[in-house]
Design an enzyme around this catalytic site. Structure first.
Site, short mmCIF file in Angstrom:
data_model
loop_
_atom_site.label_atom_id
_atom_site.label_comp_id
_atom_site.label_asym_id
_atom_site.label_seq_id
_atom_site.Cartn_x
_atom_site.Cartn_y
_atom_site.Cartn_z
N ASP A 51 44.36 25.33 41.73
CA ASP A 51 45.12 24.39 42.57
C ASP A 51 44.46 23.01 42.49
OD1 ASP A 51 42.91 24.51 44.27
OD2 ASP A 51 44.01 25.30 45.99
N CYS A 103 40.14 27.93 43.04
CA CYS A 103 40.68 27.06 44.09
C CYS A 103 39.49 26.53 44.87
CB CYS A 103 41.72 27.78 44.96
SG CYS A 103 41.12 29.18 45.92
N THR A 105 37.83 27.83 47.50
CA THR A 105 36.87 28.92 47.74
C THR A 105 36.99 30.05 46.72
OG1 THR A 105 38.48 30.06 49.14
CG2 THR A 105 36.93 28.55 50.24
N GLY A 157 41.89 32.16 48.15
CA GLY A 157 43.35 32.07 48.18
C GLY A 157 43.98 32.54 46.87
N HIS A 186 32.11 47.85 36.77
CA HIS A 186 32.46 48.89 37.75
C HIS A 186 33.93 48.86 38.17
CE1 HIS A 186 28.08 49.66 39.34
NE2 HIS A 186 28.16 49.67 38.02
N ASN A 187 34.46 47.67 38.36
CA ASN A 187 35.81 47.56 38.93
C ASN A 187 36.89 47.29 37.88
OD1 ASN A 187 33.87 45.62 41.03
ND2 ASN A 187 34.69 47.56 41.77
N HIS A 221 33.51 55.30 37.48
CA HIS A 221 34.20 54.07 37.89
C HIS A 221 35.69 54.14 37.56
CE1 HIS A 221 30.30 52.49 38.75
NE2 HIS A 221 29.90 52.69 37.50
#
Ligand code: RB5
Length: 151
Positions: free
Chosen positions: A8, A65, A67, A70, A98-99, A133
Site C-alpha cells: 500500500d 504495508c 505493519t 493488514g 514449518h508452515n 509439519h
C-alpha cells in the site's frame, strides 16, 4: 521462479527496493502494489497477491504495508494462502520450513530496508520440511474447507 509483490501507500519506497533486490537474486517479480504515495486500501493489495499465488501466476508472494498485518490479513482470506508477518530472519526461515507459507508480509514502519532484504532472502532460500509439519498444514487446509462450507 516468479514472486508476486504488493504494497500500500506506506511501503512504496521499500517495495521498490525489495523488488530490485529480489530481481538481483535471480527471481522474476510481478508487481501488484501501488506505485504512488496516495492513501489507499491495503486489503486490495493483499488480495491481489494472494490471488496471484493461489491461481499459480506466481510461486509465492511478498506483501508490505505499514505493519505487515493488514496485507497479511487480506491475503489469508484467499483460499489456499498461508501468510504471516515476519520481522526477523528466524521467523522468515521457519515460516517456510514449518508452515509452508506461500506469502510473507512485513511492515515498512517496522523493519528497515536491510533487515527486510535479509528477511526476504531467508524466506526464499528456506525449504518446507514436510513430515509432521505437513500434517499440521493439512489441518489448516481442512479448517479452511470446513469454515467455507459453513457459510
Ligand atoms: C496505513 O496507514 C496502514 O494502516 C497500513 O499500511 C497497515 O499498516 C495496516 O495494517
Amino acid at each position: 521462479m516468479k514472486i508476486a509483490i504488493g504494497n500500500d501507500h506506506a511501503a512504496v519506497d521499500l517495495k521498490r527496493e525489495i523488488a530490485r533486490y529480489v530481481e538481483s537474486l535471480g527471481y522474476e517479480v510481478i508487481n501488484f502494489g501501488t506505485d504512488n504515495n496516495e492513501s489507499c486500501d491495503y486489503p486490495i493489495y493483499g488480495e491481489k497477491v494472494g490471488q496471484a499465488v493461489a491461481e499459480g501466476q506466481a510461486d509465492c508472494g511478498i506483501l508490505i504495508c505499514g505493519t505487515g498485518v493488514g496485507v497479511s490479513l487480506a491475503a489469508n482470506k484467499v483460499k489456499g494462502i498461508r501468510c504471516g508477518v515476519c520481522s526477523d530472519t528466524t521467523t522468515a526461515r521457519l515460516i517456510k520450513e514449518h508452515n509452508n507459507a506461500n506469502v510473507i508480509a512485513f511492515g515498512a514502519r517496522i523493519v528497515g530496508a536491510e533487515k527486510a532484504k535479509d528477511i526476504v532472502k531467508a524466506y526464499l532460500e528456506a525449504e518446507f520440511q514436510g513430515g509432521r509439519h505437513q500434517s499440521r498444514v493439512d489441518m489448516l487446509s481442512r479448517m479452511e474447507e470446513s469454515w467455507s462450507r459453513s457459510e
